[in-house]
Design an enzyme around this catalytic site. Structure first.
Site, PDB file in Angstrom:
ATOM      1  N   SER A 158       0.870  -1.188   0.000  1.00  0.00           N
ATOM      2  CA  SER A 158       0.000   0.000   0.000  1.00  0.00           C
ATOM      3  C   SER A 158       0.899   1.227   0.000  1.00  0.00           C
ATOM      4  O   SER A 158       2.082   1.146   0.363  1.00  0.00           O
ATOM      5  CB  SER A 158      -0.844  -0.016   1.281  1.00  0.00           C
ATOM      6  OG  SER A 158      -1.497   1.221   1.459  1.00  0.00           O
ATOM      7  N   TYR A 171      -2.110  -2.012  10.289  1.00  0.00           N
ATOM      8  CA  TYR A 171      -2.200  -2.147   8.826  1.00  0.00           C
ATOM      9  C   TYR A 171      -0.918  -1.619   8.180  1.00  0.00           C
ATOM     10  O   TYR A 171      -0.302  -2.283   7.335  1.00  0.00           O
ATOM     11  CB  TYR A 171      -3.416  -1.371   8.320  1.00  0.00           C
ATOM     12  CG  TYR A 171      -3.619  -1.411   6.829  1.00  0.00           C
ATOM     13  CD1 TYR A 171      -4.303  -2.464   6.230  1.00  0.00           C
ATOM     14  CD2 TYR A 171      -3.148  -0.389   6.005  1.00  0.00           C
ATOM     15  CE1 TYR A 171      -4.507  -2.507   4.852  1.00  0.00           C
ATOM     16  CE2 TYR A 171      -3.341  -0.416   4.634  1.00  0.00           C
ATOM     17  CZ  TYR A 171      -4.022  -1.476   4.051  1.00  0.00           C
ATOM     18  OH  TYR A 171      -4.214  -1.506   2.681  1.00  0.00           O
TER      19      TYR A 171
HETATM   20  N1  LIG Z   1      -8.757  -0.156  -1.183  1.00  0.00           N
HETATM   21  C1  LIG Z   1      -7.677   0.586  -0.997  1.00  0.00           C
HETATM   22  O1  LIG Z   1      -7.750   1.819  -0.916  1.00  0.00           O
HETATM   23  C2  LIG Z   1      -6.321  -0.060  -0.880  1.00  0.00           C
HETATM   24  C3  LIG Z   1      -5.181   0.750  -0.972  1.00  0.00           C
HETATM   25  C4  LIG Z   1      -3.934   0.167  -0.884  1.00  0.00           C
HETATM   26  C5  LIG Z   1      -3.818  -1.205  -0.755  1.00  0.00           C
HETATM   27  N2  LIG Z   1      -4.932  -1.980  -0.667  1.00  0.00           N
HETATM   28  C6  LIG Z   1      -4.756  -3.434  -0.544  1.00  0.00           C
HETATM   29  O2  LIG Z   1      -5.321  -4.076  -1.664  1.00  0.00           O
HETATM   30  C7  LIG Z   1      -5.706  -5.400  -1.309  1.00  0.00           C
HETATM   31  C8  LIG Z   1      -7.132  -5.652  -1.776  1.00  0.00           C
HETATM   32  O3  LIG Z   1      -7.995  -4.822  -1.032  1.00  0.00           O
HETATM   33  P1  LIG Z   1      -9.395  -4.276  -1.558  1.00  0.00           P
HETATM   34  O4  LIG Z   1      -9.343  -2.813  -1.460  1.00  0.00           O
HETATM   35  O5  LIG Z   1      -9.753  -4.921  -2.846  1.00  0.00           O
HETATM   36  O6  LIG Z   1     -10.346  -4.778  -0.364  1.00  0.00           O
HETATM   37  P2  LIG Z   1     -11.613  -5.740  -0.304  1.00  0.00           P
HETATM   38  O7  LIG Z   1     -11.977  -5.849   1.142  1.00  0.00           O
HETATM   39  O8  LIG Z   1     -12.648  -5.334  -1.264  1.00  0.00           O
HETATM   40  O9  LIG Z   1     -11.003  -7.133  -0.822  1.00  0.00           O
HETATM   41  C9  LIG Z   1     -10.167  -7.940  -0.022  1.00  0.00           C
HETATM   42  C10 LIG Z   1     -10.514  -9.378  -0.315  1.00  0.00           C
HETATM   43  O10 LIG Z   1      -9.659 -10.197   0.513  1.00  0.00           O
HETATM   44  C11 LIG Z   1     -10.466 -11.198   1.117  1.00  0.00           C
HETATM   45  N3  LIG Z   1      -9.841 -11.649   2.354  1.00  0.00           N
HETATM   46  C12 LIG Z   1      -9.709 -10.928   3.510  1.00  0.00           C
HETATM   47  N4  LIG Z   1      -9.146 -11.694   4.449  1.00  0.00           N
HETATM   48  C13 LIG Z   1      -8.896 -12.901   3.880  1.00  0.00           C
HETATM   49  C14 LIG Z   1      -8.305 -14.103   4.362  1.00  0.00           C
HETATM   50  N5  LIG Z   1      -7.902 -14.237   5.624  1.00  0.00           N
HETATM   51  N6  LIG Z   1      -8.164 -15.145   3.498  1.00  0.00           N
HETATM   52  C15 LIG Z   1      -8.595 -15.048   2.214  1.00  0.00           C
HETATM   53  N7  LIG Z   1      -9.176 -13.928   1.716  1.00  0.00           N
HETATM   54  C16 LIG Z   1      -9.314 -12.873   2.545  1.00  0.00           C
HETATM   55  C17 LIG Z   1     -11.812 -10.532   1.336  1.00  0.00           C
HETATM   56  O11 LIG Z   1     -12.872 -11.447   1.531  1.00  0.00           O
HETATM   57  C18 LIG Z   1     -11.971  -9.695   0.073  1.00  0.00           C
HETATM   58  O12 LIG Z   1     -12.598 -10.418  -0.961  1.00  0.00           O
HETATM   59  C19 LIG Z   1      -5.498  -5.512   0.188  1.00  0.00           C
HETATM   60  O13 LIG Z   1      -4.270  -6.140   0.450  1.00  0.00           O
HETATM   61  C20 LIG Z   1      -5.454  -4.067   0.623  1.00  0.00           C
HETATM   62  O14 LIG Z   1      -4.743  -3.902   1.826  1.00  0.00           O
HETATM   63  C21 LIG Z   1      -6.183  -1.443  -0.732  1.00  0.00           C
END
Ligand SMILES: NC(=O)c1ccc[n+]([C@@H]2O[C@H](COP(=O)([O-])OP(=O)(O)OC[C@H]3O[C@@H](n4cnc5c(N)ncnc54)[C@H](O)[C@@H]3O)[C@@H](O)[C@H]2O)c1
Length: 271
Positions: A158, A171
């Site tokens: 991130s 986080y």
């Molecule tokens: N959304 C943002 O602004 C943002 C920014 C930077 C980084 N990220 C990173 O991007 C990645 C995806 O996030 P997103 O924004 O799509 O969020 P999201 O919550 O929509 O998707 C995350 C997915 O991971 C799954 N998940 C969570 N815990 C799990 C586990 N223990 N085992 C298997 N699956 C699991 C969830 O069910 C979900 O489908 C994450 O690593 C997040 O930290 C997100």
């Protein structure tokens, strides 16, 4: 579409957290360019999270989108904290697809709070899923990559993992941890042609939206809001912007790229 022309044609890729959000976007973008997918997701919400995670329906929808593109998807409900279950699911996927070339450790969770409200349970949950879960993904994929003479590990960090974002310290720590793990692995396995890179997105509108986020910032620390403002004139980017970075890192276009912290952050980390 013709699979032979895709940028990752014929590659077999594991994506965790694939049921929705950026994980789904990565799976679809990779499938558009000719990859077959092993899709895993927890499809349930662990205790201690203030927003819901995905459902099995979401995971099946991602699989449907992949197959609609003419590619194969093997979907399994797996918690990345459970290494044995992950290994079993990936073994099944690899036997169906006939190998594995890359993995995208994308599953992640977010807890929010000022430093004096963080609990040990939050630390354990976030590090377990985001950091140890990413490790399980790498460790599960690696034997198969080595069998193919190398491959690509893409670990989703991130902007928080570059900038030290406040108000979600576990986080942020987990996302720095992913960088350390990835660079160490890149060093340890470079000689065997395994590339390991991290991707650092700025904000993307997904289901990762704890309701307390706005109140903690707005009411407790409005002075910190500017830290999250992008340099480019968009408050949020789209999932596909991040998927395009993942696609590049999975593809052979990045064959000499390893140990990279690939920012897709609209300039938030230069602020
Ligand atoms: N959304 C943002 O602004 C943002 C920014 C930077 C980084 N990220 C990173 O991007 C990645 C995806 O996030 P997103 O924004 O799509 O969020 P999201 O919550 O929509 O998707 C995350 C997915 O991971 C799954 N998940 C969570 N815990 C799990 C586990 N223990 N085992 C298997 N699956 C699991 C969830 O069910 C979900 O489908 C994450 O690593 C997040 O930290 C997100």
């Amino acid at each position: 579409m013709s699979t032979r022309e895709g940028r990752v044609a014929g590659k077999k890729v594991l994506v965790t957290g694939a049921a929705r959000g950026m994980g789904r976007s990565h799976a679809v973008r990779l499938a558009e360019e000719g990859a077959d997918l092993i899709l895993v997701d927890i499809c349930a919400t662990p205790e201690g999270l203030e927003y819901p995670l995905s459902s099995e329906k979401d995971l099946h929808e991602t699989a449907r989108l992949v197959t609609e593109l003419g590619r194969t998807a093997v979907a399994r409900v797996v918690d990345v904290r459970d290494e044995a279950a992950l290994k079993q699911a990936v073994a099944e996927g690899v036997s169906e697809l006939g190998g594995l070339n890359a993995a995208v450790a994308n599953a992640g969770v977010l807890t929010v709070g000022t430093w004096d409200n963080i609990t040990t349970e939050q630390w354990r949950l976030v590090l377990d899923v985001n950091l140890i879960g990413a490790w399980h993904t790498c460790a599960t994929a690696l034997p198969y990559l080595l069998e193919q003479g190398g491959g690509s590990l893409v670990n989703i960090s991130s902007a928080a993992g570059i900038k030290g974002n406040p108000l979600h310290i576990p986080y942020t720590a987990s996302k720095y941890g992913i960088v350390g793990m990835s660079k160490a692995l890149a060093n340890e396995l470079g000689a065997q042609s395994v590339r390991v890179n991290t991707v650092h997105p700025t904000g993307v509108a997904t289901g990762m939206a704890p309701p307390s986020l706005a109140t903690v910032f707005g009411e407790k620390r409005p002075d910190l809001v500017p830290l999250f403002m992008n340099a480019l004139p968009e408050p949020m980017i789209e999932a596909v912007d991040v998927s395009n970075a993942v696609l590049y890192l999975v593809s052979d276009e990045s064959r000499y790229v390893t140990g990279l912290e690939f920012k897709v952050d609209a300039g938030v980390t230069i602020r």
